[in-house]
Design an enzyme around this catalytic site. Structure first.
Site, PDB file in Angstrom:
ATOM      1  CG  HIS A  17      -1.773  -1.158   1.402  1.00 13.29           C
ATOM      2  ND1 HIS A  17      -3.027  -1.204   0.846  1.00 13.29           N
ATOM      3  CD2 HIS A  17      -1.596  -2.340   2.036  1.00 13.29           C
ATOM      4  CE1 HIS A  17      -3.594  -2.373   1.144  1.00 13.29           C
ATOM      5  NE2 HIS A  17      -2.744  -3.087   1.867  1.00 13.29           N
ATOM      6  NE  ARG A  31      -5.448   9.665   0.826  1.00 10.89           N
ATOM      7  CZ  ARG A  31      -4.448  10.484   1.188  1.00 10.89           C
ATOM      8  NH1 ARG A  31      -4.688  11.592   1.863  1.00 10.89           N
ATOM      9  NH2 ARG A  31      -3.201  10.186   0.864  1.00 10.89           N
ATOM     10  CD  GLU A  65      -6.274  -7.323   7.079  1.00 10.27           C
ATOM     11  OE1 GLU A  65      -7.142  -6.832   6.322  1.00 10.27           O
ATOM     12  OE2 GLU A  65      -5.290  -6.682   7.478  1.00 10.27           O
ATOM     13  CG  HIS A 116      -6.708  -6.651   2.034  1.00  9.44           C
ATOM     14  ND1 HIS A 116      -6.372  -6.052   0.860  1.00  9.44           N
ATOM     15  CD2 HIS A 116      -5.730  -6.320   2.922  1.00  9.44           C
ATOM     16  CE1 HIS A 116      -5.234  -5.389   1.021  1.00  9.44           C
ATOM     17  NE2 HIS A 116      -4.815  -5.528   2.259  1.00  9.44           N
TER      18      HIS A 116
HETATM   19  C1  LIG Z   1      -2.600  -3.823   7.973  1.00 10.22           C
HETATM   20  N1  LIG Z   1      -3.552  -4.447   7.105  1.00 10.22           N
HETATM   21  C2  LIG Z   1      -4.351  -3.788   6.223  1.00 10.22           C
HETATM   22  N2  LIG Z   1      -5.607  -4.276   6.039  1.00 10.22           N
HETATM   23  C3  LIG Z   1      -6.472  -3.656   5.228  1.00 10.22           C
HETATM   24  N3  LIG Z   1      -6.186  -2.530   4.574  1.00 10.22           N
HETATM   25  C4  LIG Z   1      -4.964  -2.001   4.709  1.00 10.22           C
HETATM   26  C5  LIG Z   1      -3.979  -2.608   5.527  1.00 10.22           C
HETATM   27  N4  LIG Z   1      -2.854  -1.884   5.437  1.00 10.22           N
HETATM   28  C6  LIG Z   1      -3.134  -0.845   4.616  1.00 10.22           C
HETATM   29  N5  LIG Z   1      -4.416  -0.900   4.198  1.00 10.22           N
HETATM   30  C7  LIG Z   1      -5.146   0.056   3.337  1.00 10.22           C
HETATM   31  O1  LIG Z   1      -4.215   0.921   2.714  1.00 10.22           O
HETATM   32  C8  LIG Z   1      -4.461   2.288   3.057  1.00 10.22           C
HETATM   33  C9  LIG Z   1      -3.169   3.068   3.129  1.00 10.22           C
HETATM   34  O2  LIG Z   1      -2.587   3.153   1.842  1.00 10.22           O
HETATM   35  P1  LIG Z   1      -3.193   4.048   0.653  1.00 10.22           P
HETATM   36  O3  LIG Z   1      -3.697   5.332   1.243  1.00 10.22           O
HETATM   37  O4  LIG Z   1      -4.272   3.262   0.007  1.00 10.22           O
HETATM   38  O5  LIG Z   1      -2.013   4.263  -0.241  1.00 10.22           O
HETATM   39  C10 LIG Z   1      -5.204   2.186   4.386  1.00 10.22           C
HETATM   40  O6  LIG Z   1      -5.964   3.340   4.654  1.00 10.22           O
HETATM   41  C11 LIG Z   1      -6.059   0.933   4.183  1.00 10.22           C
HETATM   42  O7  LIG Z   1      -7.218   1.230   3.444  1.00 10.22           O
HETATM   43 ZN   LIG Z   2      -2.822  -5.009   2.791  1.00 13.66          ZN
END
Ligand SMILES: CNc1ncnc2c1ncn2[C@@H]1O[C@H](COP(=O)(O)O)[C@@H](O)[C@H]1O
Ligand SMILES: [Zn+2]
Length: 353
Positions: A25, A108, A210, A207
């Site tokens: 991410h 966003r 989880e 995902h």
């Molecule tokens: C730890 N496990 C996880 N489970 C689910 N979603 C996750 C995550 N880790 C990250 N994100 C997702 O990625 C976003 C941040 O990156 P971006 O703003 O998209 O680049 C988080 O706000 C969430 O929606």
């Molecule tokens: Zn993830």
């Protein structure tokens, strides 16, 4: 040989090992150094490093992890920020020996800075283009992320946006991710958006399971089926999943993206030894090691490979196969996969003694 020099030699192997990163991410991958720049750019926010990263030995609940993303989003809220962050993240993965990266991020909108979802994606794509122009040794693709918290309408809008970019981004946008707080909302409400994405040719990385409460949701979403699964921590019966879930995953041979440190630090898995990597790997199921959020969880992909090897007793040969097999699980077109296979073959003799 001293212990230190042995350590260094092992480190070197994992760093030199060519790697494929399929679950990263963008805003979770921001390094300490880049965070420092962002914090200095926005002193009025009074943000400190301990609010944006979970250090060695520290643990957080998953809920607390999601608070961390909110803080990071405050720091990354303009085109300028996104361009800087995305370029730095790509360069860092390349420096860590990642040869192919699928980055994902949630578009966003920020009124104050004039950021739109469209510009958000365009800016990430611009960062990818600039890195290519600067000959950074890495092939980067992008997955548009749907945040489950935002509900079905936003999901559908995001899918439409992703579809446009699938057609106009020269092959850079390849798929759709479903992420966000797994305790919020239900996948059944997002099913039609995901189905639409699949129908228009976007690859799906979802995902799944989880947290334990997602069993029914996973049953449903596995029927799509997704092209890859993120985490899948609670799919197998030993942890409250079910035989029917495992059967669906196995029959359809869906690769699972496994993020050891993320799961241990976010406390969905009690320890490295108990990580479900073992369950799937032992069955010979397609597994790919990933970082998830290298900035937030203070890790990198070399470290994840090293941790998996030391925890589960993998030989260097096994580690090599693990990284090579990941090429087959990418969403890249065949010619790119062939190019990567060639690269691995060239490097093998040099790196694997
Ligand atoms: C730890 N496990 C996880 N489970 C689910 N979603 C996750 C995550 N880790 C990250 N994100 C997702 O990625 C976003 C941040 O990156 P971006 O703003 O998209 O680049 C988080 O706000 C969430 O929606
Ligand atoms: Zn993830």
């Amino acid at each position: 040989m001293t212990e230190t020099s042995m350590d260094t030699e092992a480190d070197l192997f994992y760093r030199q090992l060519p790697k494929v990163e399929l679950h990263a991410h963008l805003n979770g991958s921001v390094s300490f150094e880049t965070m420092e720049t962002l914090i200095q750019r926005k002193p009025h926010l009074n943000i400190e490093h301990n609010m944006t990263a979970i250090r060695r030995g520290q643990r957080r609940t998953l809920d607390e992890c999601f608070q961390v993303f909110k803080v990071i989003h405050q720091l990354v809220d303009s085109e300028e920020d996104i361009l800087m962050v995305a370029k730095a993240v790509i360069q860092e993965f390349a420096a860590d020996g990642v040869k192919y990266l699928e980055l994902r991020s949630t578009p966003r909108e920020v009124t104050e800075t004039g950021l739109t979802k469209q510009r958000y994606i365009e800016t990430v794509l611009e960062a990818i283009r600039q890195c290519k122009q600067e000959e950074v040794d890495i092939d980067v693709r992008f997955l548009v992320a749907v945040d489950r918290r935002h509900g079905p309408e936003v999901a559908m809008e995001t899918v439409k946006l992703a579809e446009d970019f699938l057609l106009s981004s020269d092959g850079i946008v390849v798929g759709l991710d479903l992420s966000g707080d797994p305790t919020v909302g239900h996948g059944k409400d997002l099913l039609s958006a995901l189905q639409k994405a699949k129908n228009c040719g976007l690859k799906l990385s979802l995902h799944l399971s989880e947290v334990p409460s997602q069993r029914d949701e996973s049953e449903l979403l596995l029927n799509l089926p997704p092209d890859r699964i993120g985490h899948g921590t609670f799919l197998h019966p030993e942890v409250g999943g079910s035989d029917s879930l495992v059967e669906k995953v196995c029959k359809q041979n869906i690769p699972i993206e496994l993020c050891l440190t993320s799961n241990v630090k976010g406390q969905t898995v009690p320890s490295y030894e108990k990580h479900h990597f073992q369950y799937w790997y032992k069955r010979g199921h397609p597994c790919v090691l990933c970082t998830d959020d290298k900035g937030v969880f203070c890790t990198d992909l070399s470290q994840e490979y090293q941790l998996a090897a030391s925890t589960f007793g993998l030989t260097q040969e096994a580690v090599w196969s693990l990284s090579q097999q990941a090429i087959g699980y990418t969403f890249a077109p065949e010619p790119i996969k062939e190019k990567l296979e060639k690269k691995w073959a060239e490097l093998k003799q040099q790196i694997l003694q």
